[in-house]
Design an enzyme around this catalytic site. Structure first.
Site, short mmCIF file in Angstrom:
data_model
loop_
_atom_site.label_atom_id
_atom_site.label_comp_id
_atom_site.label_asym_id
_atom_site.label_seq_id
_atom_site.Cartn_x
_atom_site.Cartn_y
_atom_site.Cartn_z
N LEU A 73 35.81 34.54 45.84
CA LEU A 73 36.66 34.99 44.73
C LEU A 73 36.81 36.50 44.80
O LEU A 73 36.01 37.19 45.43
CB LEU A 73 36.03 34.57 43.41
CG LEU A 73 35.99 33.05 43.22
CD1 LEU A 73 35.00 32.66 42.14
CD2 LEU A 73 37.38 32.52 42.89
N CYS A 77 41.50 42.37 47.03
CA CYS A 77 40.91 43.67 46.64
C CYS A 77 39.62 43.97 47.40
O CYS A 77 39.53 44.99 48.07
CB CYS A 77 40.70 43.70 45.12
SG CYS A 77 39.63 45.02 44.59
N CYS A 82 41.84 47.27 47.87
CA CYS A 82 41.28 48.40 47.08
C CYS A 82 39.92 48.86 47.57
O CYS A 82 39.65 50.06 47.60
CB CYS A 82 41.14 48.06 45.60
SG CYS A 82 42.12 46.73 44.98
N HIS A 132 31.82 39.77 47.97
CA HIS A 132 32.33 38.40 47.82
C HIS A 132 31.22 37.49 47.27
O HIS A 132 31.46 36.65 46.40
CB HIS A 132 32.77 37.83 49.17
CG HIS A 132 33.83 38.63 49.85
ND1 HIS A 132 34.61 39.55 49.22
CD2 HIS A 132 34.26 38.61 51.14
CE1 HIS A 132 35.47 40.07 50.08
NE2 HIS A 132 35.27 39.52 51.25
N PHE A 500 29.58 69.73 29.85
CA PHE A 500 29.90 70.81 30.77
C PHE A 500 29.23 70.57 32.13
O PHE A 500 28.09 70.11 32.15
CB PHE A 500 29.40 72.11 30.15
CG PHE A 500 29.85 73.34 30.87
CD1 PHE A 500 31.13 73.81 30.69
CD2 PHE A 500 28.99 73.99 31.74
CE1 PHE A 500 31.55 74.95 31.36
CE2 PHE A 500 29.41 75.12 32.40
CZ PHE A 500 30.68 75.60 32.22
#
Ligand code: KPC
Length: 522
Positions: A73, A77, A82, A132, A500
């Protein structure tokens, strides 16, 4: 293989996925509760949209089923898109640092022979099944979603799908079959040495030394910046100017200039307004013939051609079998609930209009799921934050300065470095933050650029734009804040608590201006 009662750990999942990928005849993986069922939704495709949609539908008390041709699944990507892109962009940023600081400070002399595209591809391929494995494990054990993997789905009708020799019934179908790279129509593309982002990870078997990229998409910029950073001299050939395609939403001109000049400063050759005419060679690509913007025709020598001219959805089967309406480029037409023109059939992710991006895919899946479960919800992805990588992260949300000036009477710009005619900002070590401090103190012009666009009348932030490192997260929240009905004022932004040194200096810069009744540029 029936895996419903089996509990694999991650290593076992990994082995099963690798073995299934290696064997074209490997058997389907059935994670099914057993009893014959009519599912609330059958998700055809278990990529980001299908997996998130199914998980949400299950969480709402429904019964989803996912079917995917791959033995895992998560879809393209983590397999080809990605995730490798992020690995390569991370490498590009590190290589950029090492090149600029070669033999300076504590950096060794840069050894280009150790920077390899092939090595990074192999690193990715060797490791990709761990993600995966996790997706399969999480979806089965934690999200309790039923699925059939390693079995290509065949759509029978709007309630019926066949996969792995079995037939499944759903009250609704959700189509999430993704997209594939599309090639331009020029001669020579059958030669060896021609790749796209999919075949790069699946097939690359040599170290490229010179690259010509055809296309000016995000993929062109991202992969091009990586190839070039490894030492593979890279030329981009693009018809439209970089970052000016319709799909690149709200890119500010100053941001664009900083990014594209930065790529050129690093030695990349970028031909905008150029048309590729042919790829030439005997067996392998040896050159690309290009008509430049001034009409000259040139041959660009290369041993690696990378196609980055966009993607097309895998919508043909749905169009033929179900009759869903599609647009001119094959995108399935949906409304804001992800419903297609056929009742009970939804389409999500790369199948439909809008950016072919992960954030859209997952949220589309959830939108379809919620509507199927009776929770009327709309997802409008015409306004969204976006990003790309060069050797930097480049992030933007909302209006550009030009868009804001066209729409609002009084536009105030807050940026770093400031734009003041004649001010020698090339030596200013700002902006700077984590991961750009070395640049700031040694090569300040490389430390980034950022801009906030504000409506001087309502004091609302209209857009934000950033080149640097580490600001992507902030843009997720800025997007929410500036697009909520009450918006986000410069006063609210200037009153936030800052950590910061922050990669985007928007809080501190707003704080310096928010006290003024009449806002002015900074
Ligand atoms: C890193 C990572 O999230 C892996 S790719 C995600 C695929 S999915 O969770 O199905 O959207």
């Amino acid at each position: 293989m029936d895996i419903w009662r089996k509990q694999f750990n991650l290593a076992e999942w990994n082995n099963l996925i690798e073995a299934s990928l290696a064997d074209a005849d490997s058997e389907p993986l059935f994670n099914l509760a057993g009893e014959e069922a009519i599912y609330d939704a059958v998700f055809v495709g278990g990529g980001a949209g299908g997996r998130f949609g199914a998980a949400y539908l299950k969480a709402m008390g429904g019964r989803p089923l996912i079917i995917d041709a791959w033995p895992f699944l998560g879809g393209s990507c983590p397999h080809q898109a990605c995730v490798p892109h992020h690995l390569f962009s991370d490498a590009a940023a590190e290589l950029d640092l090492m090149r600029w600081f070669s033999d300076e400070l504590f950096f060794p002399k840069f050894d280009a022979s150790r920077a390899s595209i092939l090595q990074m591809v192999k690193l990715f391929v060797a490791g990709r099944s761990t993600a995966h494995a996790f997706m399969n494990w999480q979806t089965k054990e934690q999200l309790e979603v039923e699925y059939v993997l390693n079995a290509r789905a065949t759509i029978v009708d709007r309630h019926t799908v066949r996969a792995g020799g079995r037939t499944f019934h759903g009250r609704n179908l959700v189509l999430g079959m993704g997209a594939r790279p599309v090639y331009p129509d020029i001669p020579g593309l059958q030669l060896r040495g021609i790749y796209d982002f999919v075949s790069l990870v699946e097939e690359l078997d040599y170290e490229p030394t010179r690259c010509v990229i055809i296309g000016g998409s995000k993929v062109a910029m991202e992969y091009g910046a990586f190839f070039h950073a490894t030492g593979c001299d890279t030329t981009i050939v693009t018809r439209s100017p970089l970052m000016r395609a319709r799909s690149l939403h709200h890119v500010d001109e100053d941001l664009r200039r900083y990014v594209v000049e930065g790529m050129r400063k690093r030695g990349m050759v970028i031909y905008e307004g150029a048309v590729p005419l042919s790829v030439n060679g005997k067996d392998s690509a040896g050159s690309v013939t290009v008509r430049l913007a001034n009409g000259d025709v040139v041959d660009l020598e290369t041993d690696f051609v990378f196609i980055a001219t966009g993607e097309r959805p895998n919508s043909a089967e749905a169009q033929e079998v179900l009759g869903v309406a599609v647009g001119p480029t094959g995108r399935v037409i949906v409304d804001k609930t992800m419903q297609t023109t056929v009742p009970n059939v939804y389409a999500i992710g790369d199948m439909i209009d809008g950016p072919m991006e992960m954030f859209k895919a997952r949220k589309c899946g959830v939108t379809a799921a919620r509507n199927i479960m009776g929770d009327h919800i709309e997802f409008d992805f015409t306004e969204y934050p976006d990003f790309l990588h060069t050797t930097y992260e480049v992030t933007w949300v909302g209006l550009t300065e030009a868009e804001a000036r066209a729409e609002y009477e009084e536009v105030v710009i807050i940026q770093m470095p400031p734009y003041v005619e004649g001010l020698d900002t090339e030596n200013l070590p700002l902006p700077c933050s984590d991961r750009s401090m070395l640049y700031a103190f040694s090569k300040p012009e490389l430390s980034g650029f950022q801009k906030l666009v504000v409506d001087g009348t309502s004091r609302r932030v209209l857009g934000a734009h950033h080149v640097g490192y580490g600001a992507k997260d902030a843009f997720q929240y800025l997007d929410y804040l500036i697009h909520r009905p009450e918006g986000l004022t410069i006063d609210e932004l200037g009153w936030m608590n800052e950590l910061f040194l922050n990669p985007e200096h928007f809080i501190q810069l707003s704080r310096l201006r928010a006290g003024r009744r009449k806002l002015v540029d900074l």
